[in-house]
Design a protein around this motif. Structure first.
Motif, PDB file in Angstrom:
ATOM      1  N   HIS A  20       5.804  -9.405   4.238  1.00 62.21           N
ATOM      2  CA  HIS A  20       6.873  -8.847   5.071  1.00 62.21           C
ATOM      3  C   HIS A  20       6.644  -9.047   6.574  1.00 62.21           C
ATOM      4  O   HIS A  20       7.375  -8.475   7.371  1.00 62.21           O
ATOM      5  CB  HIS A  20       7.047  -7.361   4.759  1.00 62.21           C
ATOM      6  CG  HIS A  20       7.504  -7.113   3.354  1.00 62.21           C
ATOM      7  ND1 HIS A  20       8.766  -7.424   2.908  1.00 62.21           N
ATOM      8  CD2 HIS A  20       6.839  -6.628   2.278  1.00 62.21           C
ATOM      9  CE1 HIS A  20       8.873  -7.113   1.630  1.00 62.21           C
ATOM     10  NE2 HIS A  20       7.720  -6.638   1.217  1.00 62.21           N
ATOM     11  N   SER A  50       1.339 -13.322   4.067  1.00 61.87           N
ATOM     12  CA  SER A  50       2.072 -12.136   4.520  1.00 61.87           C
ATOM     13  C   SER A  50       3.389 -12.073   3.764  1.00 61.87           C
ATOM     14  O   SER A  50       4.114 -13.061   3.717  1.00 61.87           O
ATOM     15  CB  SER A  50       2.334 -12.291   6.025  1.00 61.87           C
ATOM     16  OG  SER A  50       3.111 -11.230   6.534  1.00 61.87           O
ATOM     17  N   ALA A  68       2.022  -2.386   8.209  1.00 66.09           N
ATOM     18  CA  ALA A  68       3.351  -1.786   8.365  1.00 66.09           C
ATOM     19  C   ALA A  68       4.026  -1.713   6.999  1.00 66.09           C
ATOM     20  O   ALA A  68       3.779  -2.561   6.131  1.00 66.09           O
ATOM     21  CB  ALA A  68       4.193  -2.638   9.317  1.00 66.09           C
ATOM     22  N   SER A  73       3.954  -8.353   8.762  1.00 61.87           N
ATOM     23  CA  SER A  73       3.007  -7.648   9.642  1.00 61.87           C
ATOM     24  C   SER A  73       1.670  -8.390   9.721  1.00 61.87           C
ATOM     25  O   SER A  73       1.043  -8.438  10.787  1.00 61.87           O
ATOM     26  CB  SER A  73       2.808  -6.200   9.192  1.00 61.87           C
ATOM     27  OG  SER A  73       2.244  -6.135   7.915  1.00 61.87           O
ATOM     28  N   VAL A 100      -2.603  -6.569   1.733  1.00 62.38           N
ATOM     29  CA  VAL A 100      -3.206  -6.042   0.504  1.00 62.38           C
ATOM     30  C   VAL A 100      -2.105  -5.436  -0.358  1.00 62.38           C
ATOM     31  O   VAL A 100      -1.322  -4.603   0.109  1.00 62.38           O
ATOM     32  CB  VAL A 100      -4.259  -4.960   0.833  1.00 62.38           C
ATOM     33  CG1 VAL A 100      -4.832  -4.361  -0.451  1.00 62.38           C
ATOM     34  CG2 VAL A 100      -5.371  -5.543   1.692  1.00 62.38           C
TER      35      VAL A 100
HETATM   36  C1  FMN Z   1       4.125  -3.525  -3.357  1.00 63.92           C
HETATM   37  C2  FMN Z   1       3.137  -3.102  -2.296  1.00 63.92           C
HETATM   38  C3  FMN Z   1       1.841  -2.742  -2.677  1.00 63.92           C
HETATM   39  C4  FMN Z   1       0.904  -2.350  -1.702  1.00 63.92           C
HETATM   40  N1  FMN Z   1      -0.361  -2.011  -2.104  1.00 63.92           N
HETATM   41  C5  FMN Z   1      -1.268  -1.639  -1.160  1.00 63.92           C
HETATM   42  C6  FMN Z   1      -2.613  -1.327  -1.527  1.00 63.92           C
HETATM   43  O1  FMN Z   1      -3.011  -1.372  -2.683  1.00 63.92           O
HETATM   44  N2  FMN Z   1      -3.474  -0.960  -0.553  1.00 63.92           N
HETATM   45  C7  FMN Z   1      -3.100  -0.878   0.765  1.00 63.92           C
HETATM   46  O2  FMN Z   1      -3.935  -0.531   1.612  1.00 63.92           O
HETATM   47  N3  FMN Z   1      -1.844  -1.202   1.161  1.00 63.92           N
HETATM   48  C8  FMN Z   1      -0.927  -1.577   0.229  1.00 63.92           C
HETATM   49  N4  FMN Z   1       0.348  -1.904   0.596  1.00 63.92           N
HETATM   50  C9  FMN Z   1       0.702  -1.860   2.026  1.00 63.92           C
HETATM   51  C10 FMN Z   1       0.708  -3.271   2.627  1.00 63.92           C
HETATM   52  O3  FMN Z   1      -0.504  -3.909   2.483  1.00 63.92           O
HETATM   53  C11 FMN Z   1       1.049  -3.171   4.110  1.00 63.92           C
HETATM   54  O4  FMN Z   1       2.346  -2.685   4.174  1.00 63.92           O
HETATM   55  C12 FMN Z   1       0.915  -4.496   4.839  1.00 63.92           C
HETATM   56  O5  FMN Z   1       1.074  -4.272   6.230  1.00 63.92           O
HETATM   57  C13 FMN Z   1       1.920  -5.515   4.351  1.00 63.92           C
HETATM   58  O6  FMN Z   1       1.711  -6.755   5.003  1.00 63.92           O
HETATM   59  P1  FMN Z   1       2.880  -7.806   5.248  1.00 63.92           P
HETATM   60  O7  FMN Z   1       3.902  -7.138   6.151  1.00 63.92           O
HETATM   61  O8  FMN Z   1       2.197  -8.939   5.908  1.00 63.92           O
HETATM   62  O9  FMN Z   1       3.439  -8.162   3.906  1.00 63.92           O
HETATM   63  C14 FMN Z   1       1.295  -2.296  -0.340  1.00 63.92           C
HETATM   64  C15 FMN Z   1       2.597  -2.673   0.031  1.00 63.92           C
HETATM   65  C16 FMN Z   1       3.513  -3.069  -0.930  1.00 63.92           C
HETATM   66  C17 FMN Z   1       4.899  -3.479  -0.495  1.00 63.92           C
END
Ligand code: FMN
Length: 194
Positions: free
Chosen positions: A11, A9, A123, A13, A55
């Motif tokens: 950030h 993770s 998120a 979520s 992702v």
């Molecule tokens: C740089 C970046 C790239 C992302 N690329 C995708 C993506 O390709 N597909 C998707 O469904 N979400 C994408 N997201 C959304 C994240 O997967 C989503 O915000 C997720 O909840 C982040 O999880 P975390 O809070 O555990 O890091 C992206 C987010 C970021 C910041």
């Protein structure tokens, strides 16, 4: 008997979802431990695995992919569930249609025969994206906020609990309660969709 709810993770979520899954497993009497996969030393101590990742660019985060690749032989022999956390379902349209499943998950589906794979909405805050990313996200009509659906997550975790082989169940919640630190119910993590 112990289940790893392992996650990567960036950030937080995905961590929240993993902790919630571990809590639901514990409530059904299953010893479960939510941990970042990067902190797992010997995966062989776990009897079953629920593994998830945020992702990014339609792929799992490197820590999570590395964990699966490194433990591929072990995972092929034990019960495994996978979950991905992204925003494709929130953005919808072309993005959702063309990014249905992270690339490696499709491959692992054949190689590891996981018992299930679920994509949860995650998120996203504006500050998580670089300038160019914000612009691209705006062009997709993407929204910022916390879109995690806790009832859906709970239902899935209960399905996992019901599907675990009987030998993995503990009697009562003695071990599970002590091992698991997860978000209490109801958990909305304070952020609202915008
Ligand atoms: C740089 C970046 C790239 C992302 N690329 C995708 C993506 O390709 N597909 C998707 O469904 N979400 C994408 N997201 C959304 C994240 O997967 C989503 O915000 C997720 O909840 C982040 O999880 P975390 O809070 O555990 O890091 C992206 C987010 C970021 C910041």
């Amino acid at each position: 008997m112990l289940v790893l709810v392992g996650y990567a993770s960036e950030h937080g979520s995905t961590r929240g979802i993993a902790e919630r899954v571990a809590l639901v497993l514990a409530e059904t009497g299953i010893a479960a431990e939510a941990r970042p996969v990067a902190d797992v030393g010997d995966a062989g101590v776990y009897d079953a695995f629920v593994l998830g990742s945020a992702v990014h660019a339609n792929a799992w985060l490197p820590d999570a992919s590395r964990f699966v690749e490194r433990n591929r032989a072990l995972l092929a022999e034990r019960p495994v569930w996978l979950f991905s956390v992204g925003l494709a379902r929130v953005v919808g349209g072309w993005f959702e249609a063309h990014a249905p499943e992270p690339r490696e998950v499709s491959r692992w589906r054949e190689e590891l025969l996981p018992r299930g794979h679920r994509t949860f909405a995650g998120a996203l805050l504006k500050e998580h994206l670089p300038g160019a990313g914000r612009l691209a996200y705006r062009m997709m009509h993407g929204r910022y906020g916390d879109f995690r659906n806790w009832p859906e997550i709970d239902d899935w975790a209960q399905d996992v609990a019901r599907s675990l082989p009987a030998g993995i169940r503990t009697t009562g919640t003695r071990t599970a309660g002590a091992r698991t630190a997860g978000p209490a119910r109801p958990a909305d993590h304070g952020r609202r969709a915008s």
